[in-house]
Write a protein that holds these residues in place. Structure first.
Motif, PDB file in Angstrom:
ATOM      1  N   ARG A 148      25.185  10.408  78.896  1.00  0.00           N
ATOM      2  CA  ARG A 148      26.575  10.774  78.185  1.00  0.00           C
ATOM      3  C   ARG A 148      26.659   9.826  77.310  1.00  0.00           C
ATOM      4  NH1 ARG A 148      30.824  13.926  82.318  1.00  0.00           N
ATOM      5  NH2 ARG A 148      29.609  15.862  82.235  1.00  0.00           N
ATOM      6  N   SER A 149      26.642  10.398  75.954  1.00  0.00           N
ATOM      7  CA  SER A 149      26.691   9.324  74.867  1.00  0.00           C
ATOM      8  C   SER A 149      27.857   9.722  73.808  1.00  0.00           C
ATOM      9  CB  SER A 149      25.066   9.533  74.044  1.00  0.00           C
ATOM     10  OG  SER A 149      24.772  10.778  73.852  1.00  0.00           O
ATOM     11  N   VAL A 150      28.237   8.672  73.269  1.00  0.00           N
ATOM     12  CA  VAL A 150      29.499   9.099  72.395  1.00  0.00           C
ATOM     13  C   VAL A 150      29.512   7.988  71.294  1.00  0.00           C
ATOM     14  CG1 VAL A 150      31.001   7.387  73.706  1.00  0.00           C
ATOM     15  CG2 VAL A 150      32.010   9.449  72.495  1.00  0.00           C
ATOM     16  N   ASN A 151      29.821   8.267  70.080  1.00  0.00           N
ATOM     17  CA  ASN A 151      30.355   7.527  68.914  1.00  0.00           C
ATOM     18  C   ASN A 151      31.655   7.294  68.845  1.00  0.00           C
ATOM     19  OD1 ASN A 151      27.427   7.529  68.114  1.00  0.00           O
ATOM     20  ND2 ASN A 151      27.849   9.425  66.962  1.00  0.00           N
ATOM     21  N   LEU A 152      32.030   6.255  68.541  1.00  0.00           N
ATOM     22  CA  LEU A 152      33.620   5.900  68.276  1.00  0.00           C
ATOM     23  C   LEU A 152      33.879   5.948  66.835  1.00  0.00           C
ATOM     24  CD1 LEU A 152      34.210   2.834  70.665  1.00  0.00           C
ATOM     25  CD2 LEU A 152      34.425   5.273  71.192  1.00  0.00           C
TER      26      LEU A 152
END
Length: 299
Positions: A148-152
């Motif tokens: 589970r990957s995310v950009n801020l």
């Protein structure tokens, strides 16, 4: 803080050169008042020193030559041109100037349509939008669902202060199994940002990140959630992020898309007892946490 300062703040760490086209004056306060990172690192931020006679006669060649001279010495990764009130009143053609500079130097150049009449949210937002348009590459493939990957998106010192506060946000998300791939744009590089099209989700942690989130959704179909992972609110935010993963975002209208705004869920009704003044996303997230803890309506 004005829109021109917002551009400088958003692009500070990305290795480019930002030029404020202005006599100096009030815009020099970005360097003296708005930027805390000068203590730790340098950035290529310049003011063109526009003179009265050059403004009246429209001497854009001097502006171009000065930039190209600096580029030959400093070798930036890109060139960003930010306008101010005087060139705005003169009708200076920044997109054309950027095209000339890019053609003559071979370095990517773009203009950010600021005029000193908006706040930093507008300027920083459209600066990061330009980065999303021009530098984020099409990924070979998306990561599998187990990662589970995310950009801020929308991280600048103007809202979040020193780097340690950004690191705390990342740790809050990691506790719930989300890996932060990139931070737009504190504590990160242009090379890393250019490889962020493969993430499962973008998290818009301030209004600054919203224009980039929309571009990344258009280019890669990446969904986004709006909210700040502050202590006491992260759990609610994670629940909404987890719900959004399996959902298809294609074809959703703007009204439905705004339903992903995490901090609007389960808010108290009634006359507000507490009012928070500040940037909308961070204040909204803080309001949701205060309501939960003290059971008082917050606006």
């Amino acid at each position: 803080t004005a829109d021109v300062s917002g551009v400088c703040s958003a692009l500070y760490e990305l290795g480019g050169m930002t030029v404020m086209h202005d006599p100096s004056g009030c815009n020099s306060t970005y360097n003296t008042h708005d930027e805390i990172r000068w203590y730790d690192q340098d950035s290529l931020i310049f003011i063109s020193g526009l003179t009265e006679i050059d403004a009246i006669l429209g001497n854009d060649r001097k502006f171009i030559d000065d930039i190209e001279h600096a580029v030959r010495e400093l070798h930036p990764k890109f060139i960003a041109l930010a306008g101010s009130p005087i060139p705005f009143m003169n009708g200076t053609d920044f997109p054309a100037i950027a095209k000339v500079i890019e053609t003559e130097t071979g370095i990517p150049a773009f203009s950010v349509p600021t005029n000193g009449m908006h706040d930093y949210v507008y300027g920083a937002g459209i600066a990061l939008e330009e980065i999303a348009k021009r530098f984020v590459e099409v990924p070979d493939s998306k990561k599998d669902g187990s990662f589970r990957s995310v950009n801020l998106l929308g991280v600048t010192p103007l809202d979040f202060g020193p780097q340690i506060n950004v690191d705390i946000m990342k740790k809050n998300l990691q506790k719930y199994g989300w890996e932060v791939v990139s931070s737009w744009a504190m504590g990160d590089t242009l090379e890393n940002l250019s490889r962020t099209g493969e993430v499962e989700m973008n998290l818009v942690v301030s209004s600054v990140g919203l224009p980039a989130a929309k571009i990344l959704r258009e280019k890669f179909g990446t969904p986004y959630v709006i909210g700040t992972p502050i202590s006491g609110f992260t759990e609610e935010l994670i629940q909404i992020m987890n719900k959004k993963i399996p959902h298809e975002t294609e074809g959703r209208n703007e009204e439905k898309d705004n339903d992903s705004t995490a901090y609007l869920a389960n808010r108290l009704s009634g006359v507000p007892e507490i009012t928070l003044i500040g940037e909308a996303v961070t204040m909204g997230s803080l309001a949701a946490f205060i309501e939960k803890k003290y059971q008082k309506p917050v606006r």
